[in-house]
Enzyme design. Structure first.
Site, PDB file in Angstrom:
ATOM      1  N   GLY A 100     -41.494  35.301  -2.060  1.00 55.44           N
ATOM      2  CA  GLY A 100     -41.142  34.654  -3.322  1.00 55.44           C
ATOM      3  C   GLY A 100     -40.624  33.267  -3.060  1.00 55.44           C
ATOM      4  O   GLY A 100     -40.620  32.804  -1.923  1.00 55.44           O
ATOM      5  N   GLY A 102     -38.200  31.495  -2.080  1.00 55.50           N
ATOM      6  CA  GLY A 102     -36.932  31.755  -1.400  1.00 55.50           C
ATOM      7  C   GLY A 102     -36.053  30.530  -1.316  1.00 55.50           C
ATOM      8  O   GLY A 102     -34.867  30.607  -0.998  1.00 55.50           O
ATOM      9  N   ARG A 103     -36.670  29.381  -1.583  1.00 52.85           N
ATOM     10  CA  ARG A 103     -35.902  28.131  -1.529  1.00 52.85           C
ATOM     11  C   ARG A 103     -36.510  27.123  -2.487  1.00 52.85           C
ATOM     12  O   ARG A 103     -36.465  25.919  -2.232  1.00 52.85           O
ATOM     13  CB  ARG A 103     -35.887  27.582  -0.113  1.00 52.85           C
ATOM     14  N   LYS A 123     -38.029  22.013  -3.762  1.00 50.45           N
ATOM     15  CA  LYS A 123     -38.113  22.877  -2.576  1.00 50.45           C
ATOM     16  C   LYS A 123     -36.963  22.520  -1.647  1.00 50.45           C
ATOM     17  O   LYS A 123     -36.765  21.352  -1.327  1.00 50.45           O
ATOM     18  CB  LYS A 123     -39.459  22.663  -1.875  1.00 50.45           C
ATOM     19  N   ASP A 135     -31.623  30.604   4.366  1.00 50.33           N
ATOM     20  CA  ASP A 135     -30.545  29.803   3.769  1.00 50.33           C
ATOM     21  C   ASP A 135     -30.934  29.048   2.496  1.00 50.33           C
ATOM     22  O   ASP A 135     -30.104  28.357   1.908  1.00 50.33           O
ATOM     23  CB  ASP A 135     -29.990  28.811   4.815  1.00 50.33           C
ATOM     24  N   ARG A 186     -41.858  18.940  -5.868  1.00 48.24           N
ATOM     25  CA  ARG A 186     -43.312  19.138  -5.906  1.00 48.24           C
ATOM     26  C   ARG A 186     -43.771  19.185  -7.354  1.00 48.24           C
ATOM     27  O   ARG A 186     -43.044  19.679  -8.224  1.00 48.24           O
ATOM     28  CB  ARG A 186     -43.687  20.464  -5.248  1.00 48.24           C
ATOM     29  N   ARG A 193     -49.744  31.793  -7.044  1.00 45.32           N
ATOM     30  CA  ARG A 193     -50.375  32.026  -5.743  1.00 45.32           C
ATOM     31  C   ARG A 193     -51.179  33.317  -5.776  1.00 45.32           C
ATOM     32  O   ARG A 193     -50.924  34.188  -6.625  1.00 45.32           O
ATOM     33  CB  ARG A 193     -49.276  32.138  -4.663  1.00 45.32           C
ATOM     34  N   ASP A 262     -49.963  34.127   0.437  1.00 47.08           N
ATOM     35  CA  ASP A 262     -48.858  33.599  -0.375  1.00 47.08           C
ATOM     36  C   ASP A 262     -48.877  32.080  -0.385  1.00 47.08           C
ATOM     37  O   ASP A 262     -48.178  31.462  -1.189  1.00 47.08           O
ATOM     38  CB  ASP A 262     -47.503  34.116   0.133  1.00 47.08           C
ATOM     39  N   ASP A 272     -48.286  24.384   0.020  1.00 45.70           N
ATOM     40  CA  ASP A 272     -47.364  24.714   1.115  1.00 45.70           C
ATOM     41  C   ASP A 272     -47.756  24.059   2.431  1.00 45.70           C
ATOM     42  O   ASP A 272     -48.413  24.660   3.285  1.00 45.70           O
ATOM     43  CB  ASP A 272     -47.254  26.240   1.298  1.00 45.70           C
TER      44      ASP A 272
END
Ligand code: AMP
Ligand code: MG
Length: 503
Positions: A100, A102-103, A123, A135, A186, A193, A262, A272
């Site tokens: 997912g 995550g950041r 991001k 983190d 972004r 995705r 992903d 990505d």
């Protein structure tokens, strides 16, 4: 819907962007509202004024304090509650049931002045319910790489997510060493995705697939809306877009590095940017990601992996295609069969364009393959070699400057004679052909060592080189005489730069 006055704008400021909630309105379990976490001592390191204009932001906003706050995760923007989404994915061939954002946080959805829809996503903007043990941050190094590559790919005419700005900070972020945190904003029409569908399919939550697919159709494939076969239609479109995208990557020597499902866009965008690379010396087996020891994502594997990824998307969307499983499989299989045909057509066309051939003739695929094999055998520079072809005179005998960089001369000289003969049959003059070729064979690409130099300067606090590269790569096909050295063969040490998944 009208935008409430942006919370971060100075009092009395006009609305910034028409604010909408499209993807975010899917709500749970697709999307979680979660605040961003501000970076310490943020600094606007670069601002993409051209893209700002495209999405409808005034260029002057770069100088405003509220803009820096918005782009560094310091509070919601225009009342939009930031959102992160859940997905899954096949990573290096292995299914991972939960991934997912995550950041990453969606911080705005809008429509630009020309009617195009945009989503803005930060991001590196802090932890989310999908961060697992990580983190939520991104380091300056990887943020610069993503920022530059998105815009470089866009300027090459390759479908990609874009990047609005780069924010640096003093915040320590631990990777192999302690680096500093950064954020990229972004921008894309959407960030859905392949893995979004896989998440629900592999949990057996088939009823969750349709809302996601209907969102995609409504927002991104309106031409198929209302049709009974709309899901087959958009899946066909994504499959063919992905096939053409792979051909575009191959044609500029772009290696993605982590072609997990992903990281594959349901809109057919390059998405990505991690350990990607533009090849310097051509090597068909080139692996750009230091972590990819088996070479699953090597340059010559990319088209096959793109195909396999589409098979994963089609698997995950079977319940949308027909109630009867066998019928669904038959539809999906027929869609998947479009990939090799679309790829072959796009790739042959792309190579022919790179050689300056207008119409395709019988012997052309062999002529193309022979040239690529010559580059491969001598590891000649991919970008320079294709660019150099424009200087071949169809009627001359003098060797083109390109010959000095070819190692496999035993292969090259007879090939050159055949190429010249073939060009004489084209029916256009050399100058017109050269001009045409120079619009498809870039002079400047984001070589690893160029990105590395910009990163090292930026880590020392100087973002000048990031700016220069952005300017250079915005016009990759133009000669730009003052920038000639950026097109040179990289120094030998460039071959030792290692890029990994660490970001
Ligand atoms: P990537 O390799 O960047 O495509 O990331 C794979 C997955 O790990 C995605 O779900 C990311 O959101 C997540 N991820 C990567 N790095 C971090 C990080 N520093 N904090 C939180 N999640 C991360
Ligand atoms: Mg990813």
């Amino acid at each position: 819907m009208n935008l409430p006055e942006p919370q971060l704008a100075p009092a009395g400021a006009p609305p910034l962007l028409p604010a909408q909630r499209r993807f975010a309105s899917l709500g749970a379990p697709y999307v979680a509202q979660v605040p961003t976490a501000p970076l310490a001592e943020p600094q606007l390191a670069h601002f993409n004024a051209g893209l700002a204009e495209e999405i409808g932001l005034a260029p002057g906003c770069a100088g405003e304090a509220w803009f820096l706050r918005a782009m560094s995760g310091d509070g919601a923007w225009g009342g939009y509650a930031p959102a992160s989404s859940v997905y899954a994915g096949h990573q290096f061939g292995v299914f991972v049931p939960q991934l997912g954002d995550g950041r990453a946080h969606l911080i705005a959805e809008t429509t630009g002045p020309d009617g195009r829809r945009w989503e803005l996503q930060l991001k590196g903007s802090g932890r989310t319910p999908f961060s697992r043990f990580a983190d939520g941050r991104a380091v300056l190094r990887s943020s610069i790489r993503e920022y530059l590559a998105s815009e470089a790919m866009h300027a090459l005419g390759i479908p990609t997510t874009r990047a609005l700005c780069l924010v640096a900070s003093s915040e320590p972020v631990a990777r192999e060493t302690v680096e500093t945190g950064a954020m990229v904003c972004r921008v894309a029409p959407g960030f859905v995705r392949f893995g979004h569908f896989e998440f629900f399919y592999y949990r057996g939550q088939y009823e969750r697939l349709a809302p996601l697919a209907e969102h995609l159709v409504a927002e991104h494939f309106p031409e198929f809306a209302g049709r009974a076969d709309r899901h087959a239609a958009w899946l066909t479109e994504v499959t063919e877009r992905t096939a053409r995208l792979m051909a575009r990557w191959q044609a500029v020597g772009f290696c993605h590095g982590v072609m997990n499902t992903d990281n594959f866009s349901a809109l057919g965008l390059t998405l990505d940017y991690g350990p990607y690379g533009f090849m310097d010396g051509f090597d068909a087996r080139h692996i750009c990601n230091h972590t990819d020891q088996g070479g699953r994502y090597a340059y010559d594997q990319q088209p096959a992996i793109g195909h396999w990824n589409c098979s994963r998307l089609l698997q995950a969307t079977l319940p949308l295609l027909a109630e009867d499983p066998q019928e669904a499989v038959a539809i999906a299989t027929a869609i998947l069969e479009r990939f090799p045909k679309a790829y072959a057509a796009a790739m042959t066309r792309a190579w022919a364009d790179k050689l300056g051939l207008i119409e395709l003739r019988d012997g052309d695929p062999e002529l193309i393959n022979r040239f690529v094999a010559i580059l491969d055998r001598g590891h000649s520079d991919f970008t320079r070699s294709f660019r150099g072809l424009a200087q071949v005179r169809s009627d001359g005998e003098a060797p083109p400057p390109l010959r000095d960089e070819i190692l496999d001369l035993a292969g090259f000289d007879p090939w050159l004679a055949d190429y010249r003969q073939r060009l004489r049959g084209e029916g256009t003059d050399d100058a017109a052909r050269a001009a045409r070729m120079n619009t498809v064979n870039p002079k400047y690409v984001l070589r690893n060592h160029l990105a590395q130099a910009a990163i090292e300067q930026a880590q020392a606090g100087d973002f000048g080189e990031v700016g220069r590269l952005m300017q250079l790569l915005r016009r990759p096909f133009d000669e730009q005489p003052a920038m000639e050295h950026y097109a040179a063969v990289p120094p030998p040490e460039a071959a030792h730069i290692e890029v990994s998944c660490s970001s």
